[in-house]
Design a protein around this motif. Structure first.
Motif, PDB file in Angstrom:
ATOM      1  N   LYS A   1       0.799  -1.223   0.000  1.00 44.35           N
ATOM      2  CA  LYS A   1       0.000   0.000   0.000  1.00 44.35           C
ATOM      3  C   LYS A   1       0.833   1.274   0.000  1.00 44.35           C
ATOM      4  O   LYS A   1       0.295   2.378  -0.119  1.00 44.35           O
ATOM      5  CB  LYS A   1      -0.929   0.005   1.222  1.00 44.35           C
ATOM      6  CG  LYS A   1      -1.962  -1.126   1.215  1.00 44.35           C
ATOM      7  CD  LYS A   1      -2.842  -1.050   2.439  1.00 44.35           C
ATOM      8  CE  LYS A   1      -3.882  -2.170   2.431  1.00 44.35           C
ATOM      9  NZ  LYS A   1      -4.772  -2.104   3.623  1.00 44.35           N
TER      10      LYS A   1
ATOM     11  N   GLN B   1       3.212   8.239  -0.553  1.00 44.03           N
ATOM     12  CA  GLN B   1       1.782   8.126  -0.297  1.00 44.03           C
ATOM     13  C   GLN B   1       1.433   6.732   0.212  1.00 44.03           C
ATOM     14  O   GLN B   1       2.162   5.771  -0.016  1.00 44.03           O
ATOM     15  CB  GLN B   1       0.982   8.431  -1.565  1.00 44.03           C
ATOM     16  CG  GLN B   1       1.192   7.438  -2.692  1.00 44.03           C
ATOM     17  CD  GLN B   1       0.462   7.827  -3.955  1.00 44.03           C
ATOM     18  OE1 GLN B   1       0.565   8.964  -4.418  1.00 44.03           O
ATOM     19  NE2 GLN B   1      -0.281   6.890  -4.523  1.00 44.03           N
ATOM     20  N   TYR B   2       0.278   6.654   0.900  1.00 39.65           N
ATOM     21  CA  TYR B   2      -0.144   5.385   1.484  1.00 39.65           C
ATOM     22  C   TYR B   2      -1.640   5.212   1.268  1.00 39.65           C
ATOM     23  O   TYR B   2      -2.420   6.135   1.511  1.00 39.65           O
ATOM     24  CB  TYR B   2       0.183   5.344   2.980  1.00 39.65           C
ATOM     25  CG  TYR B   2      -0.047   3.992   3.611  1.00 39.65           C
ATOM     26  CD1 TYR B   2       0.919   2.987   3.523  1.00 39.65           C
ATOM     27  CD2 TYR B   2      -1.214   3.715   4.298  1.00 39.65           C
ATOM     28  CE1 TYR B   2       0.721   1.744   4.088  1.00 39.65           C
ATOM     29  CE2 TYR B   2      -1.431   2.477   4.883  1.00 39.65           C
ATOM     30  CZ  TYR B   2      -0.459   1.491   4.772  1.00 39.65           C
ATOM     31  OH  TYR B   2      -0.669   0.246   5.340  1.00 39.65           O
ATOM     32  N   ASP B   3      -2.030   4.029   0.796  1.00 40.38           N
ATOM     33  CA  ASP B   3      -3.450   3.704   0.606  1.00 40.38           C
ATOM     34  C   ASP B   3      -4.010   3.157   1.914  1.00 40.38           C
ATOM     35  O   ASP B   3      -3.814   1.987   2.260  1.00 40.38           O
ATOM     36  CB  ASP B   3      -3.608   2.674  -0.512  1.00 40.38           C
ATOM     37  CG  ASP B   3      -3.200   3.211  -1.866  1.00 40.38           C
ATOM     38  OD1 ASP B   3      -3.465   4.396  -2.135  1.00 40.38           O
ATOM     39  OD2 ASP B   3      -2.619   2.449  -2.661  1.00 40.38           O
TER      40      ASP B   3
ATOM     41  N   PRO C   1      -9.484   1.291   0.222  1.00 41.44           N
ATOM     42  CA  PRO C   1      -9.840   1.513  -1.187  1.00 41.44           C
ATOM     43  C   PRO C   1     -10.426   2.902  -1.437  1.00 41.44           C
ATOM     44  O   PRO C   1     -10.472   3.362  -2.576  1.00 41.44           O
ATOM     45  CB  PRO C   1     -10.870   0.415  -1.458  1.00 41.44           C
ATOM     46  CG  PRO C   1     -10.546  -0.671  -0.475  1.00 41.44           C
ATOM     47  CD  PRO C   1     -10.101   0.059   0.758  1.00 41.44           C
TER      48      PRO C   1
ATOM     49  N   MET D   1      -6.543   7.700   0.068  1.00 44.83           N
ATOM     50  CA  MET D   1      -5.085   7.744  -0.072  1.00 44.83           C
ATOM     51  C   MET D   1      -4.609   9.098   0.434  1.00 44.83           C
ATOM     52  O   MET D   1      -5.180  10.141   0.118  1.00 44.83           O
ATOM     53  CB  MET D   1      -4.660   7.562  -1.535  1.00 44.83           C
ATOM     54  CG  MET D   1      -3.142   7.609  -1.750  1.00 44.83           C
ATOM     55  SD  MET D   1      -2.446   9.303  -1.878  1.00 44.83           S
ATOM     56  CE  MET D   1      -3.048   9.827  -3.476  1.00 44.83           C
TER      57      MET D   1
ATOM     58  N   ASN E   1     -11.880   8.296  -3.080  1.00 43.92           N
ATOM     59  CA  ASN E   1     -12.443   7.584  -4.220  1.00 43.92           C
ATOM     60  C   ASN E   1     -13.919   7.294  -3.974  1.00 43.92           C
ATOM     61  O   ASN E   1     -14.269   6.388  -3.218  1.00 43.92           O
ATOM     62  CB  ASN E   1     -11.667   6.288  -4.455  1.00 43.92           C
ATOM     63  CG  ASN E   1     -10.180   6.531  -4.602  1.00 43.92           C
ATOM     64  OD1 ASN E   1      -9.762   7.441  -5.313  1.00 43.92           O
ATOM     65  ND2 ASN E   1      -9.368   5.744  -3.910  1.00 43.92           N
TER      66      ASN E   1
ATOM     67  N   HIS F   1     -13.063  10.362  -8.478  1.00 48.47           N
ATOM     68  CA  HIS F   1     -12.094  10.614  -7.417  1.00 48.47           C
ATOM     69  C   HIS F   1     -12.024  12.119  -7.126  1.00 48.47           C
ATOM     70  O   HIS F   1     -11.918  12.928  -8.051  1.00 48.47           O
ATOM     71  CB  HIS F   1     -10.701  10.126  -7.832  1.00 48.47           C
ATOM     72  CG  HIS F   1     -10.710   8.817  -8.554  1.00 48.47           C
ATOM     73  ND1 HIS F   1     -10.618   7.604  -7.914  1.00 48.47           N
ATOM     74  CD2 HIS F   1     -10.825   8.531  -9.886  1.00 48.47           C
ATOM     75  CE1 HIS F   1     -10.650   6.624  -8.806  1.00 48.47           C
ATOM     76  NE2 HIS F   1     -10.779   7.171 -10.011  1.00 48.47           N
TER      77      HIS F   1
END
Length: 243
Positions: free
Chosen positions: A148, A176-178, A181, A184, A212, A218
């Motif tokens: 992620k 960046q980090y998710d 879903p 981010m 999202n 988005h």
């Protein structure tokens, strides 16, 4: 005349900092749009410095995966600037076109790499926002992901013709980090050397991300501030549709 010169340099600096690569960040990545897929953006960039607001209201961006590993790019900005005690100015002047080419695929042991040359073409004469000369950006970008977590960045050279202008270097890096879903979050640190006579190099940061609403819709956003020189605040807000 001295105040006019300072104001002209200030607007030029702000316009240079509205670089649109890698929305919502200034730093870009080497990953093109997938083959036969589209990206559509409607966004606004806003910069504030010493009582002057400038940016786009809005700008429109389209990216298309022309062939595998190649993306074509078009950006059309409606620029604005507001100066205290003066009427706000709006205008369309330059059209941005470019081609992103990924020349190195990512593996477990190496990052992916690509180039994304861009040219800003004078389209409509408007001396408030353009000196009527084409500007060219030639960058190299790299990216690596671990689950992620994704990080990318690189460096490029701006050819910036015009009286009093200088060619300059832009470099930046983003992480960046998710978190899910849906969400981010990330941040970037970037630098560019002096782009005009009497203008100092700038180091700055942005924090932002994306929400999202669906796999195709988005909301993207960022905000940041200068760290060394400049004394400016900047923000980005956009709606991205991926097809």
């Amino acid at each position: 005349m001295r105040k006019l010169l300072i104001l002209t340099c200030l607007i030029a600096l702000l316009c240079a900092q509205k670089s649109y690569a890698g929305p919502p960040f200034n730093t870009d990545d080497p990953e093109p749009v997938e083959y036969k897929h589209w990206e559509y953006y409607v966004s606004t960039v806003n910069n504030y410095q010493q009582g002057v607001w400038s940016g786009t209201s809005p700008h429109f961006e389209v990216n298309y995966g022309l062939v595998p590993d190649v993306q074509i790019h078009l950006l059309m900005p409606v620029n604005y600037t507001t100066v205290p005690h003066q009427k706000a100015s709006f205008g369309y002047t330059e059209t941005e076109v470019g081609v992103k080419f990924r020349f190195l695929q990512e593996t477990d042991s190496r990052p992916q790499g690509g180039i994304f040359p861009i040219i800003e073409v004078p389209t409509i004469k408007n001396e408030t926002f353009s000196n009527g000369k084409a500007k060219i950006f030639i960058p190299v970008w790299a990216q690596k992901s671990w689950g992620k977590l994704t990080t990318y960045g690189g460096m490029g050279y701006w050819i910036n013709p015009g009286e009093g202008n200088r060619n300059y270097i832009f470099s930046g890096w983003e992480v960046q980090y998710d978190f899910s879903p849906t969400l981010m979050l990330g941040g970037e640190l970037y630098y560019h050397s002096s782009d005009a006579i009497g203008v100092k190099p700038v180091t700055a940061f942005n924090l932002g991300g994306s929400i999202n609403a669906s796999p195709k819709v988005h909301l993207i956003f960022s905000a940041g501030h200068s760290l060394v020189n400049g004394g400016f605040f900047t923000s980005y807000l956009g709606l991205l549709l991926t097809i």
